[in-house]
Design an enzyme around this catalytic site. Structure first.
Site, mmCIF file in Angstrom:
data_model
loop_
_atom_site.group_PDB
_atom_site.id
_atom_site.type_symbol
_atom_site.label_atom_id
_atom_site.label_comp_id
_atom_site.label_asym_id
_atom_site.label_seq_id
_atom_site.Cartn_x
_atom_site.Cartn_y
_atom_site.Cartn_z
ATOM 1 N N ARG A 101 -4.588 9.161 0.892
ATOM 2 C CA ARG A 101 -3.210 9.671 0.979
ATOM 3 C C ARG A 101 -2.888 10.604 -0.181
ATOM 4 N NH1 ARG A 101 -1.047 4.751 -0.164
ATOM 5 N NH2 ARG A 101 -3.123 3.805 -0.110
ATOM 6 N N PHE A 141 0.872 -1.183 0.000
ATOM 7 C CA PHE A 141 0.000 0.000 0.000
ATOM 8 C C PHE A 141 0.902 1.225 0.000
ATOM 9 C CE2 PHE A 141 -2.042 -3.441 2.382
ATOM 10 C CZ PHE A 141 -3.106 -3.688 1.549
ATOM 11 N N CYS A 142 1.022 1.880 -1.150
ATOM 12 C CA CYS A 142 2.120 2.826 -1.344
ATOM 13 C C CYS A 142 1.647 4.178 -1.855
ATOM 14 C CB CYS A 142 3.120 2.256 -2.352
ATOM 15 S SG CYS A 142 3.571 0.548 -2.049
ATOM 16 N N THR A 143 2.575 5.132 -1.834
ATOM 17 C CA THR A 143 2.380 6.426 -2.479
ATOM 18 C C THR A 143 3.617 6.729 -3.304
ATOM 19 O OG1 THR A 143 1.025 7.268 -0.656
ATOM 20 C CG2 THR A 143 1.992 8.891 -2.139
#
Length: 365
Positions: A308, A133-135
């Site tokens: 996010r 789960f990234c940005t």
């Protein structure tokens, strides 16, 4: 467990700002919070001149084998359906028939070096393909310089912070490419080909992940992180990298975020298993000088309980294109909740200046 707490990170992220970026820092302090209390991960070399089975052995010597086994068991118990072990039994029995080199050999070597079963190494490598789960952010300044930042978010942050490492992949005494990964993980989710391009990958969940991924894997489709590593090793420039990342069949959907070295070379590639679902490039001439990707299609609205994207966009707009640098981009991606309690590490990079690649392991906030 090997941990590194280098003072250089503090000098890079604080002293440089104190001298040059106080107005921007005041802007960012207006947001709800910024991740702090960080340290740099260990850095290792992997020689691509060695046989794949030998590449991880020296790295494994730096880690506590009992800790690794405990961590592996915890992740397998939590995230991996029991039927998966049985489903991959043909892979374990005939690894080279299902996996290309160097991945088959490196997994054998990791199994030997870290003291885990080959089956566990395989399913753990597959598990990392689903739970990222990234940005990721790519941005261009007013002079056409490209900057790339990513947060890597995973469950089990306390464990994975201790397993994070930077790796220099060396051939004939020269760094061919580099990446940030976890102990025993043969793929790359964050990487840089010096002087050419940078890549990060963000998970794109479309449901029934394990069923689809295992079926595609047994059909010899490529894991998303392996395609990233292959691209870092083989692509000659940004355009070739984007073409490869857009076309090769995968075991799962993913977002690839790529930045090059020339103005305008920034893109988000939204992938399904067969090919690109969408390609979203920078458009700086029309004021679109950055792209932000988390784990949701950019044309949709992220859910309120996992947004996010919006805080990062607000921070970028507050700083503005004329003030964007690696330092300010690091601060942007550190804004809460873009950086959050399960953020394992943050990397900032720019392929035009490969020596500026920096990874910071985030402590729980």
């Amino acid at each position: 467990v090997l941990l590194s707490a280098a003072a250089a990170v503090g000098q890079w992220s604080v002293c440089t700002w104190r001298c040059k970026m106080c107005p921007v820092l005041l802007v960012l302090l207006g947001f709800s919070g910024i991740c702090t209390g960080d340290f740099s991960p260990p850095q290792f070399n992997i020689s691509l001149d060695l046989p794949p089975e030998e590449r991880w052995l020296s790295i494994a010597d730096h880690y506590d084998k009992d800790y690794l086994k405990k961590y592996a068991e915890a992740i397998i118990e939590k995230f991996i359906p029991k039927w998966v072990h049985k489903a991959i039994s043909p892979v374990v029995e005939s690894l080279e028939n299902y996996m290309p080199q160097p991945y088959a050999g490196e997994m054998r070597g990791a199994s030997k070096g870290f003291g885990c079963s080959l089956a566990d190494v395989i399913v753990l490598n597959l598990a990392y393909e689903i739970t990222a789960f990234c940005t990721s952010i790519v941005a261009q300044d007013i002079n056409g310089n490209l900057y790339h930042a990513r947060n890597m978010d995973y469950p089990f942050p306390a464990i994975l912070r201790n397993m994070t490492m930077d790796i220099l992949y060396v051939r004939n005494g020269q760094v061919a490419y580099r990446g940030t990964t976890f102990a025993g993980y043969v793929g790359i989710w964050t990487g840089q080909s010096p002087g050419k391009f940078t890549i990060s990958g963000d998970e794109r969940s479309q449901g029934f992940w394990w069923e689809n991924a295992v079926a595609a894997f047994l059909m010899k489709n490529t894991p998303a992180s392996w395609l990233m590593r292959n691209t870092l090793e083989e692509a000659e420039d940004f355009q070739e990298a984007v073409l490869r990342l857009s076309k090769v069949p995968l075991i799962s959907d993913v977002y690839y975020i790529v930045a090059g070295v020339n103005p305008g070379e920034g893109v988000v590639v939204t992938r399904n298993r067969r090919g690109a679902a969408d390609i979203w490039p920078l458009n700086p001439l029309n004021g679109e000088w950055y792209r932000v990707e988390t784990n949701y299609d950019h044309w949709t609205t992220p859910p309120p309980d996992d947004d996010r994207r919006t805080p990062a966009i607000k921070a970028l707009n507050a700083i503005g294109q004329k003030n964007i640098t690696l330092d300010t981009l690091y601060k942007v991606i550190s804004v809460h909740p873009t950086c959050n309690r399960i953020t394992i590490y943050t990397t900032v990079m720019t392929a035009a200046f490969p020596e500026k690649y920096r990874t910071v392991v985030r402590e729980e906030t």
